[in-house]
Design an enzyme around this catalytic site. Structure first.
Site, PDB file in Angstrom:
ATOM      1  N   ASP A  68       0.843  -1.193   0.000  1.00  0.00           N
ATOM      2  CA  ASP A  68       0.000   0.000   0.000  1.00  0.00           C
ATOM      3  C   ASP A  68       0.874   1.237   0.000  1.00  0.00           C
ATOM      4  O   ASP A  68       2.005   1.214   0.510  1.00  0.00           O
ATOM      5  CB  ASP A  68      -0.912   0.031   1.232  1.00  0.00           C
ATOM      6  CG  ASP A  68      -1.833  -1.170   1.308  1.00  0.00           C
ATOM      7  OD1 ASP A  68      -2.633  -1.338   0.375  1.00  0.00           O
ATOM      8  OD2 ASP A  68      -1.732  -1.923   2.291  1.00  0.00           O
ATOM      9  N   ASP A  70       0.613   5.015   1.408  1.00  0.00           N
ATOM     10  CA  ASP A  70      -0.089   6.040   2.183  1.00  0.00           C
ATOM     11  C   ASP A  70       0.621   7.371   2.005  1.00  0.00           C
ATOM     12  O   ASP A  70       1.850   7.413   1.816  1.00  0.00           O
ATOM     13  CB  ASP A  70      -0.139   5.667   3.660  1.00  0.00           C
ATOM     14  CG  ASP A  70      -0.949   4.401   3.912  1.00  0.00           C
ATOM     15  OD1 ASP A  70      -1.836   4.096   3.081  1.00  0.00           O
ATOM     16  OD2 ASP A  70      -0.700   3.721   4.926  1.00  0.00           O
ATOM     17  N   ASP A 135       4.410   5.441  15.751  1.00  0.00           N
ATOM     18  CA  ASP A 135       4.715   4.461  16.793  1.00  0.00           C
ATOM     19  C   ASP A 135       6.160   3.969  16.767  1.00  0.00           C
ATOM     20  O   ASP A 135       6.835   3.951  17.795  1.00  0.00           O
ATOM     21  CB  ASP A 135       3.732   3.280  16.727  1.00  0.00           C
ATOM     22  CG  ASP A 135       3.556   2.737  15.316  1.00  0.00           C
ATOM     23  OD1 ASP A 135       4.294   3.166  14.408  1.00  0.00           O
ATOM     24  OD2 ASP A 135       2.679   1.874  15.121  1.00  0.00           O
TER      25      ASP A 135
END
Length: 387
Positions: A68, A70, A135
């Site tokens: 993917d 992003d 994170d």
């Protein structure tokens, strides 16, 4: 290597980020999704910043094709929507935009988040604040498609070169703020082959119990991401080893613990699922769900061992087996159909497998039955009246 600076309170330059050029990062630009480049180009043309971010940059740096792409930008969701008519805003509190393309491809575009974004007050911020909210460092890199440069605010580039998973957020806050980060840490470790730092591993082992309070919706999202990752066998095994699986899918964890033969067959089924996902990445989640539940269904469920399977009973048992994961009812129904249809093939081959891109049977709407004609015509018992 270049350095990006800002001005400190004393008026002196303060380094913010390291900037790696094409000669240093070595990213193969042919692996970058053309639609992501077009999105970045249009946003910049209207005066906004735009970067490929997260796992896509990590995969590009290690020479993998990202699953993917992003994007991150300083444009608000409303401004993004005005620029892309093929888009939709999602999210209740912190809103982001999905831009749709052919073949069910979706590129997610988020607005930089501020460090002040807490509770129900969504606050947009700068790129450096956005990086500090990520994170793990390997997911906090930003790729500039126009300049062909990688921006690193947290040391993620060096961590990728050292093949380690290190948190951006301080360890005392990392898992207490969001226990699901434990699952993501294991997922990144398995997917990349990197190692968790000693302090991160120790903190994870001590914090596993926090997963008990994870909402079912969040747990369901993470478990389905694992199923569709192409690395489900390794991730589920690591989650089991870290004693996390008992909070994710407790009935599965208990079965793995009590029956070594079941464990062997289950992980073999996940290995087959991973091969299937890599070959057919666009397949439905119901197919992944069928692989995930196959061994339980055929060897441990009452419905799956009946000569004539009751789909209603099978549906109920699968829903119970998956708790607290709560897949949509329709996906469970489709998975049950697949499992029923493939039972003979399972017993013949010794493992569950689905042909490429199967057409799942749609439920037929009940139609009134046509009355069958009798073989002999009824003779009329009435006689014509004579005048």
């Amino acid at each position: 290597m270049l350095i990006r600076y800002t001005t400190g309170k004393n008026g002196k330059p303060v380094p913010l980020a390291k900037v790696y050029t094409a000669e240093e990062h070595g990213i193969d630009t042919s692996l970058i999704d053309y639609d992501a480049v077009r999105i970045a180009r249009r946003l910049r043309r209207h005066g906004f910043q735009a970067y490929v971010v997260g796992g896509a940059v990590r995969d590009l740096l290690v020479g993998r094709v990202p699953k993917d792409f992003d994007m991150a930008t300083d444009a608000s969701p409303g401004q993004i929507r005005k620029l892309f008519r093929n888009s939709r805003t999602i999210g209740k509190r912190f809103r982001l935009v999905h831009i749709f393309f052919h073949d069910r491809k979706i590129i997610e575009v988020t607005t930089f988040r501020s460090l002040e974004d807490t509770g129900f007050n969504a606050v947009y911020g700068t790129i450096e604040e956005d990086a500090a909210r990520r994170d793990f460092t390997l997911n906090s890199l930003y790729y500039d498609t126009e300049q062909n440069q990688v921006l690193d605010y947290t040391g993620g580039y060096e961590d990728i070169r050292a093949r380690i998973v290190r948190p951006v957020i301080p360890l005392p806050r990392l898992f207490t703020e969001d226990p699901v980060r434990m699952i993501r840490a294991v997922k990144y470790q398995v997917r990349t082959g990197f190692r968790l730092t000693f302090r991160l591993r120790r903190r994870l082992q001590r914090s596993v119990g926090l997963l008990a309070d994870t909402p079912p919706s969040r747990m369901s999202e993470e478990v389905f991401k694992i199923m569709m990752s192409g690395n489900s066998a390794g991730i589920v095994r690591s989650c089991y080893d870290f004693r996390m699986l008992q909070y994710m899918v407790p009935h599965l964890a208990a079965a793995l613990r009590s029956d070594s033969d079941f464990a062997t067959r289950f992980f073999r089924s996940l290995g087959t699922l991973d091969a299937h996902v890599l070959e057919h990445p666009a397949d439905s989640r119901a197919v992944a769900l069928a692989y995930f539940c196959a061994e339980f269904f055929y060897t441990r469920s009452e419905a799956g061992q009946q000569r004539r399977i009751s789909t209603g009973d099978a549906y109920t048992e699968l829903k119970q087996f998956l708790k607290p994961v709560t897949p949509p009812n329709r996906e469970v129904e489709m998975a049950v159909q697949l499992l029923v249809r493939r039972r003979k093939a399972y017993h013949a081959a010794g493992e569950f497998s689905v042909p490429g891109n199967p057409e799942l049977v749609e439920e037929r709407k009940s139609r009134p039955r046509r009355r069958r004609r009798r073989s002999g015509r009824n003779q009329s018992s009435t006689a014509k009246k004579s005048e």
